[in-house]
Enzyme design. Structure first.
Site, short mmCIF file in Angstrom:
data_model
loop_
_atom_site.label_atom_id
_atom_site.label_comp_id
_atom_site.label_asym_id
_atom_site.label_seq_id
_atom_site.Cartn_x
_atom_site.Cartn_y
_atom_site.Cartn_z
N ASP A 351 0.84 -1.20 0.00
CA ASP A 351 0.00 0.00 0.00
C ASP A 351 0.88 1.25 0.00
OD1 ASP A 351 -1.68 2.15 0.67
OD2 ASP A 351 -3.07 0.84 1.73
N HIS A 382 -3.47 0.71 -2.71
CA HIS A 382 -4.39 1.33 -1.75
C HIS A 382 -5.80 1.32 -2.32
CE1 HIS A 382 -5.61 3.85 1.60
NE2 HIS A 382 -6.23 4.66 0.73
#
Length: 459
Positions: A351, A382
């Site tokens: 992420d 993300h």
């Protein structure tokens, strides 16, 4: 705000990201890809601190949780999930591409929405977008013989309605849910009728919205899903309400859990600038209305997300507070021990917005709290978790499958309690009645004194 303005801001951030090498990791973590891969090989997964109580899942994913009967039920459902099966690597595999495709690509025609404006106790307005179509021909029934469950979707804290949120709503509608999207004050066309915006982790507006949804659908199960930074709102609500929550189960996609550290460390430059510019554009239409509340000149000159948040909510003209006090009131994990609803958090080790899990995810929460489950994958970016078209994001499939497993688990629990009650009654013992819902719905007359609502249809 024109819809192209936010997309342009994020597109410029994407171009900057491609030109910027190297960039810093979020939350102060600076690790190379090589070091990260060596760590995965040594620990057998994305993060060493999550090696305890790790259950292997298809596709290299892992489930981290405290052992329980509910955990075993969820684990069985996830191991059967076709969405987690490994797929050939494609150009979408990179974390930044996953993230940018999620935030930048146009949302397309999207579903048909029926909007309601809910007037709150302080005369503020929030919006509820009910997804009413298109209805697929092969629509599945999630719970045969019962009312369709309601799926409450909470977008990110910046107010951008992404293609993944709409994709989740369409998939949920196809699976027999009744999706509704919650929009905060001043977000996504919801008018800001009072000079008060919703702080990062203040669930008061969400509480009123959930109560109203319960009033409209008193017998339907209610599930909730949040995206990215919007998870702070959902977790704050679950913590404050505890066992009195109307929610049956919840899921958080790429949640920001250590929010204060996240703001203070800053994001990689392109993401920081992109999200900051999006917020400035969104609030610029309310600049004159906010002049009596905050220093708008300083607000729109903010150079970071932290400075913007601090100016907007801490340095107010009427009641200024410190940064420490703000997070005492808005930390989404401040009442997490009171939460009594199963929560599935889906996170990725790559992420680029939240940062690596060893720095951003509180491992002790998932090891000690029986209501919190962490599904950790190696890839997904993300809020991405994308697959080649036309397949939906695999996170959406997993969430709906987990909700189905929760429904079956609770139904079995109620059945066992019913058998136990009948046996106790037969033996002459004291009969105890238990309800499916934790709280009785307030009478409609009382709710009508609190709420006023309007409806308009949009497409």
């Amino acid at each position: 705000m024109p819809p192209w303005a936010a997309a342009l801001a994020l597109l410029l951030a994407a171009l900057a990201l491609l030109l910027l090498r190297p960039w810093k990791r979020a939350v102060g973590a600076r690790t190379s890809v090589r070091d990260h891969e060596e760590q995965e090989v040594a620990s057998g997964g994305p993060a060493d601190q999550f090696s305890d109580r790790r259950e292997a899942l298809p596709g290299g994913c892992s489930l981290i949780c405290k052992p329980s009967a509910l955990a075993q039920c969820l684990l069985r459902a996830l191991r059967r999930s076709a969405a987690l099966e490994p797929s050939p690597r494609s150009w979408l595999s990179g974390p930044h591409l996953q993230t940018f495709c999620h935030f930048i690509l146009p949302v397309g025609p999207g579903p048909e929405l029926a909007r309601e404006y809910l007037q709150l106790a302080d005369d503020g307005l929030v919006a509820l977008d009910w997804v009413i179509g298109p209805c697929a021909r092969g629509r599945r029934v999630t719970n045969p013989g019962s009312l369709p469950p309601v799926l409450l979707v909470i977008p990110n804290a910046w107010g951008r309605l992404t293609r993944n949120v709409l994709g989740l709503c369409l998939l949920a509608l196809e699976r027999g849910y009744y999706p509704v999207i919650f929009h905060r004050r001043g977000h996504h066309g919801c008018p800001l009728v009072s000079p008060r915006l919703q702080p990062f982790g203040d669930p008061s507006d969400l509480k009123e919205a959930v109560t109203y949804i319960r009033f409209r659908h008193p017998a339907a199960p209610l599930f909730a899903v949040s995206e990215g930074s919007g998870s702070a709102l959902l977790l704050s609500y679950l913590g404050e309400c505890g066992s009195s929550s109307y929610v049956t189960g919840a899921a958080c996609i790429s949640p920001v859990l250590r929010c204060r550290e996240w703001f203070e460390a800053g994001l990689p430059w392109p993401y920081e600038r992109g999200f900051l510019l999006h917020q400035k554009i969104s609030l610029s239409r309310y600049a004159s209305a906010l002049e009596d509340t905050v220093d708008t000149g300083k607000l729109f000159r903010s150079g970071s997300l932290r400075e913007f948040e601090e100016t907007l909510f801490c340095h107010t003209k009427s009641c200024p507070i410190s940064w420490d006090t703000y997070w005492d009131l808005n930390d989404p994990l401040r009442d997490v021990d009171e939460a009594a609803v199963p929560v599935l958090c889906i996170c990725s080790a790559d992420d680029p917005v939240c940062g690596p899990p060893e720095h951003t995810l509180p491992a002790e929460l998932f090891h000690s709290n029986p209501y919190f489950f962490l599904l950790l994958s190696h890839h997904g970016g993300h809020c991405g978790f994308l697959r080649p078209e036309p397949l939906p994001a695999w996170s959406h499939e997993v969430i709906l499958e987990s909700f189905r497993a929760l429904t079956e688990f609770f139904r079995m629990e109620e059945r066992m309690k019913g058998l136990s009650r009948r046996r106790t009654s037969f033996l002459g013992g004291r009969r105890r009645w238990g309800g499916l819902q934790k709280r009785e719905v307030s009478p409609s007359s009382n709710l009508e004194e609190i709420f006023n609502w309007k409806r308009s249809y949009t497409r």
